[in-house]
Write a protein that holds these residues in place. Structure first.
Motif, PDB file in Angstrom:
ATOM      1  N   THR A 151       0.840  -1.189   0.000  1.00 57.05           N
ATOM      2  CA  THR A 151       0.000   0.000   0.000  1.00 57.05           C
ATOM      3  C   THR A 151       0.875   1.239   0.000  1.00 57.05           C
ATOM      4  N   HIS A 152       0.239   2.392  -0.139  1.00 52.78           N
ATOM      5  CA  HIS A 152       0.940   3.668  -0.263  1.00 52.78           C
ATOM      6  C   HIS A 152       0.509   4.581   0.872  1.00 52.78           C
ATOM      7  N   SER A 171      -3.949   7.531   2.991  1.00 55.74           N
ATOM      8  CA  SER A 171      -3.703   6.296   2.247  1.00 55.74           C
ATOM      9  C   SER A 171      -5.020   5.866   1.598  1.00 55.74           C
ATOM     10  N   ASP A 172      -5.011   5.388   0.357  1.00 55.63           N
ATOM     11  CA  ASP A 172      -3.915   5.002  -0.499  1.00 55.63           C
ATOM     12  C   ASP A 172      -4.073   5.781  -1.796  1.00 55.63           C
ATOM     13  N   SER A 214       9.997  12.508   0.144  1.00 58.46           N
ATOM     14  CA  SER A 214       9.583  11.103   0.099  1.00 58.46           C
ATOM     15  C   SER A 214      10.689  10.184   0.591  1.00 58.46           C
ATOM     16  N   GLY A 256       5.487  10.660  -0.368  1.00 61.82           N
ATOM     17  CA  GLY A 256       4.833   9.360  -0.276  1.00 61.82           C
ATOM     18  C   GLY A 256       5.826   8.223  -0.334  1.00 61.82           C
ATOM     19  N   THR A 257       5.411   7.077   0.196  1.00 61.03           N
ATOM     20  CA  THR A 257       6.251   5.887   0.173  1.00 61.03           C
ATOM     21  C   THR A 257       5.370   4.646   0.195  1.00 61.03           C
ATOM     22  N   LEU A 258       5.878   3.532  -0.354  1.00 62.66           N
ATOM     23  CA  LEU A 258       5.173   2.262  -0.289  1.00 62.66           C
ATOM     24  C   LEU A 258       5.513   1.553   1.005  1.00 62.66           C
ATOM     25  N   ALA A 306      -1.971   5.444  -4.555  1.00 66.22           N
ATOM     26  CA  ALA A 306      -1.166   4.951  -5.675  1.00 66.22           C
ATOM     27  C   ALA A 306      -1.244   3.458  -5.969  1.00 66.22           C
ATOM     28  N   VAL A 307      -1.720   2.632  -5.062  1.00 65.18           N
ATOM     29  CA  VAL A 307      -1.540   1.192  -5.257  1.00 65.18           C
ATOM     30  C   VAL A 307      -2.854   0.412  -5.309  1.00 65.18           C
TER      31      VAL A 307
END
Length: 303
Positions: free
Chosen positions: A127-128, A144-145, A294, A270-272, A147-148
């Protein structure tokens, strides 16, 4: 530890830790990626391992002018090879963070998610997590989220809450407040995702994710504005002081990420999460500053 409320607080905290994270940068030959990485190297919390076309990386002025050490190069003949090499380095403990540079997102994610040698453990959820410093809000707001996960299942949403709680604790927030967001404050079978909010709140109250307050459904305004909460006559333990919001789907998350930076002059990062090491997966439109922050966010999430 005092709660971290701004990006400057975040980078100052990382500098104070005197912890250097080994960062594998995949195809980091573009100006914004190389600039963000070298800024993190100069700030002292990153050792850069550039994987890919190393001659192209060295052509960036910020790289060629650097003589302070903590930068190395691993040659790869293609984007695919660079992604596989970098992911293998993370899996073998040679790197602590992974960052996407000038390559297709799908190429990197195929390596990250490889069932044999990737870095997403079985049973974990990718997840992001994003964070925004918004001029009109008195602290950082995580969400969240963006991006994913297109439409999170109940299990995925619970994982998002768990990762978010870990991140907020890493930012020195002893009892973070997380809002489960909807367009209204009522559960409705017309919006199936709201049907599971009660169970998530109950699990949080039982301590499943440590010391954390979770409530919902709340709309974004009642989650982040105590005046709006009072006007609507709603009682919520979040109290209009959300540290984080869990958004219903990727469309809402992506829209929020872009709208905050485009219209609200917010600084975003952002980060995963879910992988054995945090993955920085910036958008092509992200600025050097956004990529730098990030990186800092990913470093903050390391145990």
């Amino acid at each position: 530890m005092q709660p971290i409320r701004t990006f400057d607080d975040m980078t100052a905290h990382l500098a104070g830790l005197r912890r250097v994270c080994r960062l594998a940068v995949v195809c980091g030959s573009d100006a914004s990626t190389a600039g963000a990485v070298m800024r993190a190297v100069e700030a002292g919390f990153v050792e850069a391992l550039f994987v890919g076309d190393c001659a192209a990386v060295r052509q960036q002025p910020c790289v060629s002018a650097w003589s302070g050490g903590r930068v190395s190069y691993i040659e790869a003949g293609s984007q695919i090879e660079a992604a596989e090499l970098a992911v293998t380095m993370v899996r073998q403990g040679q790197a602590d963070l992974l960052m996407k540079g000038l390559l297709h997102t799908d190429t990197l994610l195929r390596a990250v998610l490889n069932k044999e040698w990737g870095i997403l453990p079985r049973g974990e959820v990718l997840t992001h997590i994003a964070v925004a410093q918004i001029p009109s809000y008195h602290k950082l707001l995580f969400f969240s989220d963006a991006a994913v996960i297109p439409y999170p299942t109940q299990a995925q949403r619970m994982a998002q809450v768990g990762y978010m709680a870990q991140m907020l604790h890493a930012f020195g927030i002893d009892e973070p407040r997380i809002a489960l967001v909807h367009c209204a404050e009522t559960v409705s079978d017309k919006f199936p995702h709201t049907m599971g909010y009660g169970d998530i709140c109950s699990r949080a109250a039982r301590g499943e994710w440590g010391r954390v307050i979770v409530d919902g459904p709340l709309d974004l305004r009642t989650a982040c504005d105590p005046v709006a909460l009072a006007v609507k006559g709603i009682t919520s333990p979040v109290g209009g002081e959300a540290d984080a919001v869990i958004l219903p789907d990727i469309e809402a998350g992506n829209l929020m990420y872009k709208a905050l930076s485009l219209f609200a002059s917010a600084r975003v990062a952002g980060t995963l999460q879910g992988t054995t090491a945090p993955v920085v997966l910036p958008s092509r439109g992200d600025s050097l500053e956004a990529k730098y922050h990030s990186l800092a966010l990913a470093a903050m999430s390391l145990n």
